[in-house]
Design an enzyme around this catalytic site. Structure first.
Site, short mmCIF file in Angstrom:
data_model
loop_
_atom_site.label_atom_id
_atom_site.label_comp_id
_atom_site.label_asym_id
_atom_site.label_seq_id
_atom_site.Cartn_x
_atom_site.Cartn_y
_atom_site.Cartn_z
CE LYS A 15 2.83 1.05 -2.79
NZ LYS A 15 3.93 1.12 -1.65
NE ARG A 168 4.55 -1.09 6.09
CZ ARG A 168 4.29 0.27 6.19
NH1 ARG A 168 4.63 0.80 7.40
NH2 ARG A 168 3.80 0.74 5.09
P1 AP5 Z 1 2.25 7.27 0.67
O1 AP5 Z 1 1.91 8.08 -0.63
O2 AP5 Z 1 1.42 6.87 1.80
O3 AP5 Z 1 3.11 5.93 0.48
P2 AP5 Z 1 2.76 4.54 -0.05
O4 AP5 Z 1 3.73 4.10 -1.15
O5 AP5 Z 1 1.43 4.61 -0.31
O6 AP5 Z 1 3.08 3.68 1.53
P3 AP5 Z 1 2.17 2.93 2.20
O7 AP5 Z 1 3.01 2.72 3.41
O8 AP5 Z 1 0.73 2.86 2.34
O9 AP5 Z 1 2.42 1.60 1.37
P4 AP5 Z 1 2.68 0.08 1.94
O10 AP5 Z 1 2.54 -0.69 0.55
O11 AP5 Z 1 3.63 -0.36 2.73
O12 AP5 Z 1 1.23 0.00 2.56
P5 AP5 Z 1 -0.37 -0.63 2.39
O13 AP5 Z 1 -1.16 0.43 2.83
O14 AP5 Z 1 -0.16 -0.91 0.75
O15 AP5 Z 1 3.42 8.16 1.29
C1 AP5 Z 1 4.11 8.04 2.74
C2 AP5 Z 1 4.33 9.33 3.35
O16 AP5 Z 1 5.50 9.98 2.57
C3 AP5 Z 1 3.22 10.07 3.68
O17 AP5 Z 1 3.41 10.70 4.83
C4 AP5 Z 1 3.38 11.20 2.36
O18 AP5 Z 1 2.76 12.60 2.76
C5 AP5 Z 1 4.86 11.34 2.29
N1 AP5 Z 1 5.07 11.59 0.83
C6 AP5 Z 1 4.55 11.15 -0.34
N2 AP5 Z 1 5.22 11.58 -1.37
C7 AP5 Z 1 6.36 12.20 -0.75
C8 AP5 Z 1 7.42 13.37 -1.48
N3 AP5 Z 1 7.42 13.30 -2.83
N4 AP5 Z 1 8.21 13.77 -0.65
C9 AP5 Z 1 7.98 14.04 0.75
N5 AP5 Z 1 6.98 13.11 1.16
C10 AP5 Z 1 6.18 12.51 0.51
O19 AP5 Z 1 -0.34 -1.93 2.81
C11 AP5 Z 1 -0.21 -2.17 4.54
C12 AP5 Z 1 -0.19 -3.66 4.80
O20 AP5 Z 1 -1.36 -4.20 4.22
C13 AP5 Z 1 0.78 -4.32 4.17
O21 AP5 Z 1 2.27 -4.21 5.06
C14 AP5 Z 1 0.24 -5.79 4.24
O22 AP5 Z 1 0.30 -6.29 5.49
C15 AP5 Z 1 -1.11 -5.42 3.92
N6 AP5 Z 1 -1.41 -5.68 2.14
C16 AP5 Z 1 -1.61 -4.70 1.35
N7 AP5 Z 1 -1.78 -4.98 0.15
C17 AP5 Z 1 -1.25 -6.32 0.44
C18 AP5 Z 1 -1.18 -7.12 -0.78
N8 AP5 Z 1 -1.42 -6.89 -2.06
N9 AP5 Z 1 -0.73 -8.38 -0.47
C19 AP5 Z 1 -0.35 -8.94 0.91
N10 AP5 Z 1 -0.53 -7.91 1.75
C20 AP5 Z 1 -1.02 -6.73 1.46
#
Ligand code: AP5
Length: 210
Positions: A15, A168
């Site tokens: 994402k 997660r």
């Molecule tokens: P990346 O693009 O970073 O993936 P992502 O989907 O953004 O993953 P996140 O871990 O950031 O999402 P998340 O939803 O768990 O965390 P968030 O920060 O929102 O890609 C991942 C990896 O893969 C990278 O190394 C990238 O280089 C690689 N990659 C990407 N595309 C690729 C491809 N095609 N092929 C190979 N490799 C690839 O949330 C963190 C925490 O915050 C949550 O756990 C929660 O505690 C809190 N939080 C955030 N939002 C909320 C909410 N709305 N409500 C409640 N709590 C919340």
């Protein structure tokens, strides 16, 4: 062209990676709740102090905190601005709150299998300054450990350790997966297979949006 886009998908589905590229390509604002919360934790704000414990264990931060945060952000958007929501909404309650403020044009769901997700997250490295993300194998920085974009030292997020990653994924299935059906019923959902190169997936993302 779709102007209000929600990125759905499990942790590590891409994402942030795709949202960042799309924002740059279209000049849209990307609102990532994860980035906002991490910044709040780093700065020791009242929100950060409340959120840290939830984030470290892989749990969701309570809905009221997130909804208030996003209400402020949405209210500050200029009229007509294209916007990409990354990591929000994550519960039906958040989706209802978003729907009261803005019409969602597209919910784009990135579908990736669990073993790939675990590999991506445990080998992710993140920039604390500009939030750029890298992968040790798939998308390494030019100079090991250093952000290509701003030169800061990269780090591994606490919640990217394998044990927390598994929690997660569980939290995602229980709380966020129901949003796939939620947006499908509204006729807003498109699902894209999120496996393949970052550029290949970006082509599919653009096709869905344009
Ligand atoms: P990346 O693009 O970073 O993936 P992502 O989907 O953004 O993953 P996140 O871990 O950031 O999402 P998340 O939803 O768990 O965390 P968030 O920060 O929102 O890609 C991942 C990896 O893969 C990278 O190394 C990238 O280089 C690689 N990659 C990407 N595309 C690729 C491809 N095609 N092929 C190979 N490799 C690839 O949330 C963190 C925490 O915050 C949550 O756990 C929660 O505690 C809190 N939080 C955030 N939002 C909320 C909410 N709305 N409500 C409640 N709590 C919340």
């Amino acid at each position: 062209m779709k102007r209000t886009i929600v990125l759905l998908g499990p942790p590590g589905s891409g994402k942030g990676t795709q949202g960042e590229k799309l924002g740059q390509e279209l000049g849209y604002v990307r609102l990532s709740t994860g980035d906002m919360l991490r910044e709040a934790v780093r700065n020791g704000t009242p929100l950060g102090l409340k959120a840290k414990e939830y984030m470290d264990s892989g749990a969701l931060v309570p809905n009221d905190l997130i909804i208030n945060l996003m209400k402020e952000k949405i209210a500050s958007l200029r009229a007509g601005t294209g916007v990409i929501f990354d990591g929000f909404p994550r519960t039906v309650e958040q989706a209802d709150a978003l729907g009261e403020q803005i019409d969602v044009d597209l919910a784009l769901n990135l579908d990736v299998n669990d073993s790939e997700l675990v590999n991506r997250l445990t080998k992710r490295r993140t920039c604390p300054e500009c939030n750029a993300v890298y992968h040790l194998d798939y998308n390494p920085p030019k100079k090991s450990g250093i952000c290509d974009k701003c030169g800061s030292e990269l780090y591994q997020r606490d919640d990217d350790k394998e044990e927390t990653v598994m929690n997660r994924l569980k939290v995602y299935r229980e709380n966020t997966m129901p949003l796939i059906e939620y947006y499908e019923k509204k006729g807003k959902l498109q699902t894209i297979m999120g496996v393949g190169s970052i550029d290949e997936i970006f082509e599919k993302v653009k096709k869905a949006v344009l």
